[in-house]
Design an enzyme around this catalytic site. Structure first.
Site, short mmCIF file in Angstrom:
data_model
loop_
_atom_site.label_atom_id
_atom_site.label_comp_id
_atom_site.label_asym_id
_atom_site.label_seq_id
_atom_site.Cartn_x
_atom_site.Cartn_y
_atom_site.Cartn_z
N CYS A 80 0.82 -1.20 0.00
CA CYS A 80 0.00 0.00 0.00
C CYS A 80 0.87 1.26 0.00
O CYS A 80 2.04 1.24 0.37
CB CYS A 80 -0.90 -0.03 1.24
SG CYS A 80 -2.08 1.34 1.35
N ASP A 82 0.53 3.67 2.02
CA ASP A 82 0.56 4.19 3.38
C ASP A 82 1.99 4.44 3.86
O ASP A 82 2.84 3.54 3.82
CB ASP A 82 -0.14 3.21 4.32
CG ASP A 82 -0.54 3.84 5.64
OD1 ASP A 82 0.36 4.34 6.33
OD2 ASP A 82 -1.74 3.82 5.97
N ARG A 84 3.12 4.67 6.72
CA ARG A 84 3.47 3.96 7.95
C ARG A 84 3.93 2.52 7.67
O ARG A 84 4.16 1.76 8.62
CB ARG A 84 2.25 3.92 8.88
CG ARG A 84 1.70 5.28 9.26
CD ARG A 84 0.34 5.15 9.92
NE ARG A 84 -0.66 4.61 9.00
CZ ARG A 84 -1.90 4.28 9.34
NH1 ARG A 84 -2.29 4.43 10.61
NH2 ARG A 84 -2.75 3.80 8.45
N HIS A 136 -1.71 -4.21 5.14
CA HIS A 136 -1.31 -3.72 6.47
C HIS A 136 -2.52 -3.43 7.33
O HIS A 136 -3.62 -3.20 6.84
CB HIS A 136 -0.44 -2.46 6.35
CG HIS A 136 -1.17 -1.26 5.85
ND1 HIS A 136 -1.76 -0.34 6.69
CD2 HIS A 136 -1.40 -0.81 4.59
CE1 HIS A 136 -2.33 0.62 5.97
NE2 HIS A 136 -2.13 0.36 4.69
N CYS A 139 -5.78 -0.25 7.45
CA CYS A 139 -5.66 0.32 6.09
C CYS A 139 -6.84 1.22 5.77
O CYS A 139 -8.00 0.79 5.81
CB CYS A 139 -5.58 -0.81 5.07
SG CYS A 139 -5.49 -0.26 3.35
#
Length: 249
Positions: A80, A82, A84, A136, A139
């Site tokens: 993803c 993201d 993080r 993850h 999400c």
């Protein structure tokens, strides 16, 4: 490949171990204060970059130069967007070891020309041995797709449709998680990672490569836990035609 599952605990312990304190202290964070302009932001990035590159070249003068004309990653990682989710770092991957592709909610649509171009290059030119599809926890894309009512949030509304369809097709298997938003989202995160990996495994590009290279590339699915930094392997070695259903854990 089962070795992938066995390798993860060891490499997780190595994550970030080679980043010297001098690099971490060079710039505490790339975040700035209120009113921070572009010059200040880029200055912080440049300061960290110089410190980071110096640490590696002081240890090995050829650390970066050796990759100039050679690109032979072991694996392709699809995950993803993201911020993080530092998957490559979390498995101890060095420069040149992981070919990475990111999109919202790690969706593998065979009609996505950008992603499939990357997959074809990884499989047919770079000859990667492994493809890892890694979702993850928490999400945002999956959480949006799990909403009972579809909202018009622009492009993501259409992009997330494959996850909504996946939820619909697995409505019976997901029933035990209904009523608990966190558990439901987590179940869909895992289901989505496994389904997207299956999509890739059954794609003409990967299927053709496996016919000529034996069982390579192996296709794996996993989920990264943002709260712990640990990776949970879902499918260590997916098989063509494998049925994907929610799994109670």
């Amino acid at each position: 490949m089962r070795a992938f599952a066995l390798l993860l605990p060891a490499v997780l312990a190595m994550a970030h171990a080679d980043i010297a304190p001098s690099v971490r202290s060079a710039v505490a964070s790339i975040r700035g204060g209120a009113g921070d302009d572009g010059d200040e932001f880029l200055s912080r990035i440049s300061t960290f970059n110089r410190a980071w590159s110096s640490v590696h070249t002081e240890r090995d003068a050829t650390y970066f130069a050796q990759h100039t004309d050679v690109h032979r990653p072991t694996a392709m990682l699809i995950t993803c967007c993201d911020a993080r989710v530092p998957i490559a770092q979390s498995i101890g991957a060095a420069v040149g070891e992981v070919f990475t592709y990111r999109n919202v909610a790690n969706i593998c649509q065979l009609t996505d020309l950008s992603m499939m171009a990357a997959v074809q290059y990884a499989v047919e030119v770079l000859l990667v041995d492994h493809i890892i599809v890694c979702g993850h926890s928490n999400c945002g894309g999956v959480k949006e797709a799990c909403r009972a009512t579809v909202r018009d949030v622009g492009h993501p509304t259409y992009w997330l449709e494959p996850i909504r369809e996946l939820i619909g097709k697995n409505s019976d298997g997901l029933k035990p998680y209904r009523g608990n938003d966190g558990a439901f989202t987590s179940a869909v995160v895992e289901l989505n990672a496994r389904q997207q990996a299956a999509n890739l495994l059954n794609s003409p590009i990967v299927a053709r490569a496996r016919e000529t290279r034996g069982s390579f590339p192996h296709v794996h699915s996993a989920v990264y836990d943002i709260s712990s930094g640990q990776i949970k392997v879902l499918e260590a070695d997916m098989q063509p035609g494998q049925r994907i259903v929610p799994v109670r854990t």
